[in-house]
Design a protein around this motif. Sequence first.
Motif, PDB file in Angstrom:
ATOM      1  N   ASN A  38       0.813  -1.210   0.000  1.00 22.74           N
ATOM      2  CA  ASN A  38       0.000   0.000   0.000  1.00 22.74           C
ATOM      3  C   ASN A  38       0.853   1.269   0.000  1.00 22.74           C
ATOM      4  O   ASN A  38       0.367   2.340   0.303  1.00 22.74           O
ATOM      5  N   HIS A  39       2.131   1.159  -0.351  1.00 24.22           N
ATOM      6  CA  HIS A  39       3.020   2.327  -0.284  1.00 24.22           C
ATOM      7  C   HIS A  39       2.697   3.393  -1.314  1.00 24.22           C
ATOM      8  O   HIS A  39       3.116   4.522  -1.182  1.00 24.22           O
ATOM      9  N   ILE A  40       1.913   3.071  -2.324  1.00 20.21           N
ATOM     10  CA  ILE A  40       1.578   4.045  -3.366  1.00 20.21           C
ATOM     11  C   ILE A  40       0.785   5.214  -2.783  1.00 20.21           C
ATOM     12  O   ILE A  40       0.950   6.345  -3.191  1.00 20.21           O
ATOM     13  N   ASN A  41      -0.047   4.958  -1.801  1.00 20.29           N
ATOM     14  CA  ASN A  41      -0.884   6.007  -1.222  1.00 20.29           C
ATOM     15  C   ASN A  41      -0.243   6.720  -0.031  1.00 20.29           C
ATOM     16  O   ASN A  41      -0.876   7.559   0.584  1.00 20.29           O
ATOM     17  N   ARG A  42       0.977   6.416   0.281  1.00 18.39           N
ATOM     18  CA  ARG A  42       1.640   7.060   1.415  1.00 18.39           C
ATOM     19  C   ARG A  42       2.094   8.464   1.045  1.00 18.39           C
ATOM     20  O   ARG A  42       2.442   8.750  -0.098  1.00 18.39           O
TER      21      ARG A  42
ATOM     22  N   ALA B 264       8.520   0.810   1.529  1.00 15.49           N
ATOM     23  CA  ALA B 264       8.663  -0.432   2.303  1.00 15.49           C
ATOM     24  C   ALA B 264       7.395  -1.269   2.185  1.00 15.49           C
ATOM     25  O   ALA B 264       6.292  -0.745   2.318  1.00 15.49           O
ATOM     26  N   PRO B 265       7.548  -2.567   1.999  1.00 17.92           N
ATOM     27  CA  PRO B 265       6.379  -3.447   1.945  1.00 17.92           C
ATOM     28  C   PRO B 265       5.935  -3.882   3.351  1.00 17.92           C
ATOM     29  O   PRO B 265       5.275  -4.902   3.501  1.00 17.92           O
ATOM     30  N   TYR B 266       6.317  -3.115   4.368  1.00 15.23           N
ATOM     31  CA  TYR B 266       5.967  -3.429   5.753  1.00 15.23           C
ATOM     32  C   TYR B 266       5.781  -2.128   6.523  1.00 15.23           C
ATOM     33  O   TYR B 266       6.164  -1.056   6.057  1.00 15.23           O
ATOM     34  N   GLN B 267       5.203  -2.224   7.710  1.00 13.79           N
ATOM     35  CA  GLN B 267       5.030  -1.057   8.577  1.00 13.79           C
ATOM     36  C   GLN B 267       6.380  -0.673   9.169  1.00 13.79           C
ATOM     37  O   GLN B 267       7.007  -1.508   9.827  1.00 13.79           O
ATOM     38  N   VAL B 268       6.809   0.543   8.978  1.00 14.94           N
ATOM     39  CA  VAL B 268       8.114   0.975   9.490  1.00 14.94           C
ATOM     40  C   VAL B 268       8.031   1.452  10.940  1.00 14.94           C
ATOM     41  O   VAL B 268       9.037   1.550  11.615  1.00 14.94           O
ATOM     42  N   THR B 269       6.824   1.747  11.406  1.00 15.31           N
ATOM     43  CA  THR B 269       6.600   2.162  12.788  1.00 15.31           C
ATOM     44  C   THR B 269       5.437   1.342  13.341  1.00 15.31           C
ATOM     45  O   THR B 269       4.439   1.163  12.649  1.00 15.31           O
ATOM     46  N   TYR B 270       5.596   0.849  14.568  1.00 18.40           N
ATOM     47  CA  TYR B 270       4.505   0.085  15.178  1.00 18.40           C
ATOM     48  C   TYR B 270       4.582   0.213  16.693  1.00 18.40           C
ATOM     49  O   TYR B 270       5.619   0.584  17.249  1.00 18.40           O
ATOM     50  N   LYS B 271       3.466  -0.078  17.359  1.00 15.88           N
ATOM     51  CA  LYS B 271       3.419  -0.084  18.827  1.00 15.88           C
ATOM     52  C   LYS B 271       3.346  -1.527  19.294  1.00 15.88           C
ATOM     53  O   LYS B 271       2.596  -2.332  18.747  1.00 15.88           O
ATOM     54  N   ASP B 272       4.146  -1.822  20.322  1.00 13.89           N
ATOM     55  CA  ASP B 272       4.095  -3.174  20.881  1.00 13.89           C
ATOM     56  C   ASP B 272       2.933  -3.282  21.865  1.00 13.89           C
ATOM     57  O   ASP B 272       2.186  -2.320  22.067  1.00 13.89           O
ATOM     58  N   ALA B 273       2.789  -4.449  22.491  1.00 21.83           N
ATOM     59  CA  ALA B 273       1.668  -4.710  23.403  1.00 21.83           C
ATOM     60  C   ALA B 273       1.642  -3.739  24.580  1.00 21.83           C
ATOM     61  O   ALA B 273       0.582  -3.424  25.113  1.00 21.83           O
TER      62      ALA B 273
ATOM     63  N   ARG C  26      10.473   1.955  15.747  1.00 24.45           N
ATOM     64  CA  ARG C  26      10.665   2.360  14.359  1.00 24.45           C
ATOM     65  C   ARG C  26      11.791   1.538  13.754  1.00 24.45           C
ATOM     66  O   ARG C  26      12.806   1.297  14.396  1.00 24.45           O
ATOM     67  N   CYS C  27      11.616   1.127  12.534  1.00 26.26           N
ATOM     68  CA  CYS C  27      12.635   0.384  11.803  1.00 26.26           C
ATOM     69  C   CYS C  27      13.945   1.180  11.827  1.00 26.26           C
ATOM     70  O   CYS C  27      13.953   2.372  11.505  1.00 26.26           O
ATOM     71  N   PRO C  28      15.071   0.570  12.234  1.00 23.20           N
ATOM     72  CA  PRO C  28      16.329   1.320  12.327  1.00 23.20           C
ATOM     73  C   PRO C  28      16.814   1.854  10.970  1.00 23.20           C
ATOM     74  O   PRO C  28      17.457   2.896  10.912  1.00 23.20           O
ATOM     75  N   TYR C  29      16.488   1.157   9.909  1.00 22.20           N
ATOM     76  CA  TYR C  29      16.869   1.637   8.572  1.00 22.20           C
ATOM     77  C   TYR C  29      16.067   2.888   8.221  1.00 22.20           C
ATOM     78  O   TYR C  29      16.596   3.860   7.693  1.00 22.20           O
ATOM     79  N   TYR C  30      14.791   2.826   8.545  1.00 23.84           N
ATOM     80  CA  TYR C  30      13.900   3.962   8.280  1.00 23.84           C
ATOM     81  C   TYR C  30      14.313   5.176   9.107  1.00 23.84           C
ATOM     82  O   TYR C  30      14.291   6.305   8.625  1.00 23.84           O
ATOM     83  N   LYS C  31      14.726   4.933  10.333  1.00 23.47           N
ATOM     84  CA  LYS C  31      15.177   6.003  11.230  1.00 23.47           C
ATOM     85  C   LYS C  31      16.377   6.742  10.623  1.00 23.47           C
ATOM     86  O   LYS C  31      16.419   7.973  10.607  1.00 23.47           O
TER      87      LYS C  31
ATOM     88  N   GLU D  32      21.461  11.680  -3.275  1.00 24.63           N
ATOM     89  CA  GLU D  32      21.427  10.849  -4.485  1.00 24.63           C
ATOM     90  C   GLU D  32      19.965  10.541  -4.827  1.00 24.63           C
ATOM     91  O   GLU D  32      19.196  10.140  -3.958  1.00 24.63           O
ATOM     92  N   ALA D  33      19.574  10.736  -6.082  1.00 30.23           N
ATOM     93  CA  ALA D  33      18.181  10.527  -6.492  1.00 30.23           C
ATOM     94  C   ALA D  33      17.674   9.136  -6.102  1.00 30.23           C
ATOM     95  O   ALA D  33      16.543   8.993  -5.631  1.00 30.23           O
ATOM     96  N   ALA D  34      18.506   8.124  -6.252  1.00 29.65           N
ATOM     97  CA  ALA D  34      18.084   6.754  -5.920  1.00 29.65           C
ATOM     98  C   ALA D  34      17.770   6.614  -4.431  1.00 29.65           C
ATOM     99  O   ALA D  34      16.922   5.801  -4.042  1.00 29.65           O
ATOM    100  N   TRP D  35      18.444   7.404  -3.579  1.00 31.42           N
ATOM    101  CA  TRP D  35      18.234   7.322  -2.137  1.00 31.42           C
ATOM    102  C   TRP D  35      16.947   7.989  -1.683  1.00 31.42           C
ATOM    103  O   TRP D  35      16.611   7.960  -0.505  1.00 31.42           O
ATOM    104  N   LEU D  36      16.202   8.593  -2.592  1.00 38.99           N
ATOM    105  CA  LEU D  36      14.886   9.110  -2.230  1.00 38.99           C
ATOM    106  C   LEU D  36      13.906   7.958  -2.046  1.00 38.99           C
ATOM    107  O   LEU D  36      12.847   8.132  -1.465  1.00 38.99           O
ATOM    108  N   SER D  37      14.282   6.780  -2.494  1.00 39.62           N
ATOM    109  CA  SER D  37      13.525   5.555  -2.256  1.00 39.62           C
ATOM    110  C   SER D  37      14.062   4.918  -0.973  1.00 39.62           C
ATOM    111  O   SER D  37      15.251   4.590  -0.886  1.00 39.62           O
ATOM    112  N   PHE D  38      13.173   4.742   0.016  1.00 38.23           N
ATOM    113  CA  PHE D  38      13.606   4.127   1.269  1.00 38.23           C
ATOM    114  C   PHE D  38      14.230   2.753   1.044  1.00 38.23           C
ATOM    115  O   PHE D  38      15.280   2.444   1.593  1.00 38.23           O
ATOM    116  N   MET D  39      13.618   1.929   0.232  1.00 38.18           N
ATOM    117  CA  MET D  39      14.107   0.562   0.049  1.00 38.18           C
ATOM    118  C   MET D  39      15.473   0.531  -0.637  1.00 38.18           C
ATOM    119  O   MET D  39      16.284  -0.355  -0.357  1.00 38.18           O
TER     120      MET D  39
END
Length: 173
Positions: free
Chosen positions: A3-7, A18-27, A33-38, A65-72
């Motif tokens: 669902n990253h197209i609508n982000r 990212a094909p996954y949630q980069v931020t989440y809350k535990d129980a 937050r994903c350390p790469y995303y951070k 770098e233009a390519a680095w505008l993509s998180f993945m």
Amino acid sequence: ASNHINRRLVYGVGINDAPYQVTYKDAAGVTHRCPYYKRWTGMLERVFSSKRHEQYPTYVDCTVEAAWLSFMTFKQWMQSQNWVDKALDKDLLLQGNKHYGPNQCVFIPSDLNNLLTLSNSSRGVYPLGVFKQIVKGHTYYASSISRYGKPRRLGSFKTVDEAAAAYKAAKLA
């Protein structure tokens, strides 16, 4: 399908593909937050946040770098690096570099990065070892370093980045 197209864009330019949630809350309700995303969002903030530029003018005119505008794409590069407990640095390999990219950046220990770039309110907005001078109506940026307890002047420069690069080179030496 992801669902990253609508982000929303990150800092108006970055694509969180990212094909996954980069931020989440535990129980317990603690946010993680994903350390790469951070690291990626931190880089984008330094380059594209006007608020950050007011606080740290050395980031003005930085590019990515233009390519680095993509998180993945950034994450893929980061996974090939020795990055754990380290900070992303753009100007250790190339003094005065203002471009974030795979050939210019390296991860360095946070202590070393802080030593080379520390700036605090008591010293103003300039990097460690750099201060502003006005001589006969012209603005210059000087740098100095302490060696064996004695101050050593490194020179006067036209830009903050040149003065900071001189300080970094002297500190690394």
